[in-house]
Design an enzyme around this catalytic site. Structure first.
Site, PDB file in Angstrom:
ATOM      1  N   ASP A 264       0.826  -1.204   0.000  1.00  0.00           N
ATOM      2  CA  ASP A 264       0.000   0.000   0.000  1.00  0.00           C
ATOM      3  C   ASP A 264       0.863   1.259   0.000  1.00  0.00           C
ATOM      4  O   ASP A 264       1.849   1.353   0.742  1.00  0.00           O
ATOM      5  CB  ASP A 264      -0.896  -0.009   1.245  1.00  0.00           C
ATOM      6  N   GLU A 299       1.230  -0.259  -5.019  1.00  0.00           N
ATOM      7  CA  GLU A 299       0.430   0.939  -5.243  1.00  0.00           C
ATOM      8  C   GLU A 299       1.382   2.119  -5.125  1.00  0.00           C
ATOM      9  O   GLU A 299       2.137   2.220  -4.154  1.00  0.00           O
ATOM     10  CB  GLU A 299      -0.684   1.076  -4.213  1.00  0.00           C
TER      11      GLU A 299
END
Length: 634
Positions: A264, A299
């Site tokens: 993330d 990401e």
């Protein structure tokens, strides 16, 4: 050689456990085992680690007692049955009799079809056992790899996943650790890989006790919009802090047989050292997998090519990169609204075509929303390394009401964009329920104590308020955006819909079959693609298959009917001495449409007439994998 961690509670022999924790600012650390007459001492080493072996069987509950005062859960606890504030439980991660010995993992991102899901809302029960029952349906559809939203333990009965407080412990709401292992094992038995989303750039606002052990887990050297940044390069504490997060990544690989990680917000994993923490985690996770193929997906909001660049060329070496540009342009194309962080997109033919041909849109141009240049060149990156999606957890929850694409743009536009998405060479990622155009939205939801819940609610209203239309709805139309149990329940999939929504399901199944079986598509070779804009809302992609396989043609029209006369665009020309065959149309009745066009209606002998709100897939008669079809004269 099997990877074995060093942190937390590790069973050793009969009824004994080795405990180890880093607490460099503490003079004394003891283990307080429930039912024991007194706390058990740990011995400190030169680096500030405390450890020792004491009587404590598997299943024992314990906390660490710091400086003979307060007690806190183990930062590397493998299970928190009562949540992040409760006692940790001694778990034996090596007791599971794995039956996936023939599973080789995921050797490459090439050919993968990802499926993002939230365990708590994937089924009404929200458990691993319930999710296992749905896995055959995903395998039959053509999914190859599940991407689980974060499982880190956080407060409350439910959470959308990004408030993790205990990174090693899967959330007890979904089941026990052995049930998670059974879930992964069941997926492998069906040929499905399982990748886990992990959050290492911050921890949640409640239940995070890392700083009680070592303030050096965090740093004030950088800023992070989600909370205090984790420390990977700030002073002498950075070393043990790095070891903690790297060991966490390895534990998911070795102890649960996950097939990779989705990292993330890697742009907020700050590290200016010689080896970036993402590169270190990537290498360590692969080694911990013990020979199984592992995928690491990043990401990265700037969509930095550095993520997927090979380490020998100075990169981080991950396999895939989330690309928001495709979603943003498609969302604007579907809704006609370019608000807030979508303001730099127009959703027109040029944008969608450019994104497919070059993997992203912003590759160093000025970005008004951020008032700076954004991105870097991605056109030299293999298309398979770029993950495209029409919706994901962020992009649904960030919008007012959490509405899905077919809700805001209509099913007709959604079918057109679906054909473009699944027939593009980039790696596709579904969001759960997308395959049948699920009616359920997907919200942001948390279950905090009332005071914190109110603060979070205010923050969400402020975030959504960046969209002018959403702000007006909140301030003047009486709309209320829930983040509590109502939002959680509304986000749960209704699987009975799948039996009724056969049109969208058939469309996705057929496109995935075509993607798999058509030899030209299966290459995922962006270099074989050529494209042309036909109007503000229409464009074409031509897939070059060579002499043996023939070419393919995808016509996309998100506007009204288009007649091209004269028609000088050379990419529309049929293969030499051959005509086109009409393979698929987004408007076929079996897909939920109102009926496909006929060959006569296209009138290709005299002009090209492209139906409105339709995508058409055409093949050369030389190689038609979509079944027999009538020939279109050239």
């Amino acid at each position: 050689m099997t990877w074995r961690g060093t942190l937390g509670a590790r069973p050793e022999g009969k009824d004994r456990t080795h405990f180890r924790v880093w607490a460099p600012r503490r003079r004394m650390v003891e283990v307080s085992v429930q039912g024991a007459s007194r706390p058990l001492p740990l011995v400190r080493d030169a680096r500030g680690y405390f450890e020792g072996v004491h009587p404590a069987p598997v299943g024992a509950r314990y906390k660490y007692r710091l400086d003979d005062r307060e007690e806190f859960p183990d930062p590397a606890s493998r299970f928190q049955p009562d949540g992040p504030h409760g006692h940790s439980e001694v778990v034996d991660p090596w007791s599971h009799a794995w039956r996936d010995g023939d599973w080789k993992g995921l050797a490459s991102i090439q050919g993968q079809v990802l499926y993002e899901l939230h365990l708590g809302t994937f089924t009404p029960e929200g458990t691993y056992e319930a999710a296992i029952e749905k896995l055959p349906l995903l395998a039959e559809l053509g999914i190859t790899c599940l991407e689980l939203m974060p499982l880190h333990t956080c407060p409350g009965r439910f959470n959308w996943g990004y408030d993790g407080a205990q990174l090693f412990a899967p959330h007890p709401a979904y089941g026990r650790p052995e049930s998670l292992r059974a879930f992964v094992e069941a997926a492998h038995g069906l040929g499905l890989g399982v990748v886990l989303d992990v959050v290492y750039n911050h921890l949640g606002p409640d239940g995070n006790y890392l700083a009680q052990y070592a303030p050096g887990y965090f740093t004030k050297k950088y800023e992070n919009e989600w909370g205090e940044p984790t420390n990977f390069d700030d002073g002498e504490d950075a070393g043990p802090s790095r070891e903690f997060f790297v060991e966490n990544a390895c534990a998911w690989m070795a102890e649960y047989h996950f097939d990779g990680l989705r990292l993330d917000a890697t742009q907020s994993l700050y590290d200016d050292g010689p080896r970036h923490i993402v590169q270190v985690i990537t290498q360590a996770a692969r080694e911990a997998a013990g020979g199984r193929g592992v995928l690491i997906i990043a990401e990265n909001e700037p969509q930095d090519e550095l993520c997927v660049r090979a380490p020998e060329r100075g990169g981080w070496g991950v396999d895939g990169l989330w690309v928001d540009d495709f979603h943003h342009s498609a969302r604007v194309a579907a809704t006609g609204r370019a608000e807030a962080y979508l303001q730099d997109y127009r959703g027109n033919a040029q944008e969608l075509l450019s994104c497919v041909l070059r993997n992203s849109l912003y590759q160093g141009q000025y970005y008004r929303w951020q008032k700076k240049a954004r991105g870097c060149p991605l056109w030299r990156v293999p298309a398979s390394a770029c993950v495209f999606y029409l919706q994901n957890h962020d992009q649904l929850a960030n919008m007012l009401g959490g509405h899905r694409l077919h809700h805001v743009g209509g099913e007709r536009r959604a079918r057109v964009l679906t054909m473009l998405w699944l027939l593009s060479p980039q790696t596709p990622m579904f969001f759960m329920g997308q395959e049948w155009f699920a009616s359920s939205p997907f919200h942001y939801f948390v279950d905090h104590e009332p005071e914190l819940q109110a603060v979070v609610r205010q923050g969400r209203d402020a975030f959504i308020g960046q969209f002018e239309s959403a702000r007006h709805a909140l301030e003047h139309e009486g709309f209320e955006e829930h983040v509590d149990e109502r939002a959680f329940r509304r986000s749960q999939l209704d699987w009975t819909e799948r039996e009724r929504r056969t049109g969208p399901l058939t469309l996705h199944r057929e496109l995935l079959r075509l993607r798999r079986e058509d030899s030209v598509l299966a290459r995922q070779d962006g270099g074989q693609l050529m494209g042309a804009v036909l109007s503000e809302s229409a464009f074409l992609l031509r897939y070059l298959g060579g002499e043996q396989e023939g070419d393919r043609l995808l016509l996309v029209n998100l506007g009204s009917e288009l007649e091209l006369s004269p028609c000088p665009e050379p990419l529309l020309a049929p293969p030499r001495d051959e005509g086109w065959r009409l393979g698929l149309s987004s408007e076929e009745v079996r897909f939920g449409g109102t009926g496909s066009c006929s060959l006569d209606s296209l009138r290709v002998e005299t002009s090209w007439r492209v139906p409105g709100m339709t995508a058409l897939w055409m093949t050369s008669p030389r190689e038609s994998r979509t079944g027999p079809g009538p020939r279109m004269a050239g």
